[in-house]
Design a protein around this motif. Structure first.
Motif, PDB file in Angstrom:
ATOM      1  N   ALA A  12       2.183  -8.790  -4.394  1.00  0.00           N
ATOM      2  CA  ALA A  12       0.908  -8.077  -4.543  1.00  0.00           C
ATOM      3  C   ALA A  12       0.846  -7.347  -5.871  1.00  0.00           C
ATOM      4  N   THR A  13       1.958  -6.752  -6.261  1.00  0.00           N
ATOM      5  CA  THR A  13       2.006  -6.016  -7.522  1.00  0.00           C
ATOM      6  C   THR A  13       1.770  -6.954  -8.702  1.00  0.00           C
ATOM      7  N   ASP A  25     -10.441   3.563  -7.143  1.00  0.00           N
ATOM      8  CA  ASP A  25      -9.373   4.241  -6.418  1.00  0.00           C
ATOM      9  C   ASP A  25      -9.468   4.039  -4.916  1.00  0.00           C
ATOM     10  N   SER A  26     -10.658   3.720  -4.416  1.00  0.00           N
ATOM     11  CA  SER A  26     -10.803   3.571  -2.966  1.00  0.00           C
ATOM     12  C   SER A  26      -9.989   2.400  -2.444  1.00  0.00           C
ATOM     13  N   ALA A  75       0.176   0.699  -7.578  1.00  0.00           N
ATOM     14  CA  ALA A  75       0.042  -0.562  -8.310  1.00  0.00           C
ATOM     15  C   ALA A  75      -1.422  -0.955  -8.450  1.00  0.00           C
ATOM     16  N   ILE A  76      -2.189  -0.762  -7.385  1.00  0.00           N
ATOM     17  CA  ILE A  76      -3.616  -1.090  -7.445  1.00  0.00           C
ATOM     18  C   ILE A  76      -4.316  -0.191  -8.455  1.00  0.00           C
ATOM     19  N   ASP A  77      -4.020   1.103  -8.395  1.00  0.00           N
ATOM     20  CA  ASP A  77      -4.662   2.043  -9.318  1.00  0.00           C
ATOM     21  C   ASP A  77      -4.275   1.768 -10.765  1.00  0.00           C
ATOM     22  N   ALA A  94      -5.170  -7.441  -1.030  1.00  0.00           N
ATOM     23  CA  ALA A  94      -4.620  -6.377  -1.872  1.00  0.00           C
ATOM     24  C   ALA A  94      -4.210  -5.185  -1.024  1.00  0.00           C
ATOM     25  N   VAL A  95      -5.040  -4.830  -0.062  1.00  0.00           N
ATOM     26  CA  VAL A  95      -4.767  -3.673   0.791  1.00  0.00           C
ATOM     27  C   VAL A  95      -3.546  -3.927   1.663  1.00  0.00           C
TER      28      VAL A  95
END
Length: 98
Positions: A12-13, A25-26, A75-77, A94-95
């Motif tokens: 995912a990263t 950011d959500s 990682a998402i942010d 992603a979540v």
């Protein structure tokens, strides 16, 4: 189990690192919240475990899941993902680290 979780987080990263966007950011918050919910379930299972060893193992899993959720959120942010440009399936992946 731990190895599969770590491998999923790594995949995912990498996928998120390739993305660019306006940032949202959500999506990262959703990833952390989902992991926290899974960790809560594991902790509830630990409370009802038949043995102390089983309870300890479930608590350790809960800790790993929660730590990985926080890492996924970061990682998402950091990837500055544009969640609006993602399909619902991509957002879910992603979540959930898929």
């Amino acid at each position: 189990m731990r190895t599969m979780i770590i491998a999923g987080l790594g995949a995912a990263t990498l996928a998120l690192a390739a993305c660019g966007g306006q940032g949202d950011d959500s999506l990262g918050d959703n990833a952390a919240d989902a992991a926290e919910n899974r960790a809560d379930i594991l902790e509830d299972m630990a409370d009802n475990a038949a043995t102390d060893a089983e309870a300890d193992a479930l608590e350790q899993q809960a800790d790993v899941v929660e730590d990985m959720g926080e890492a996924r959120e970061e990682a998402i942010d950091e990837a500055d993902v544009n969640a609006d440009a993602m399909t619902p399936n991509e957002q879910e992946a992603a979540v959930n680290g898929m």
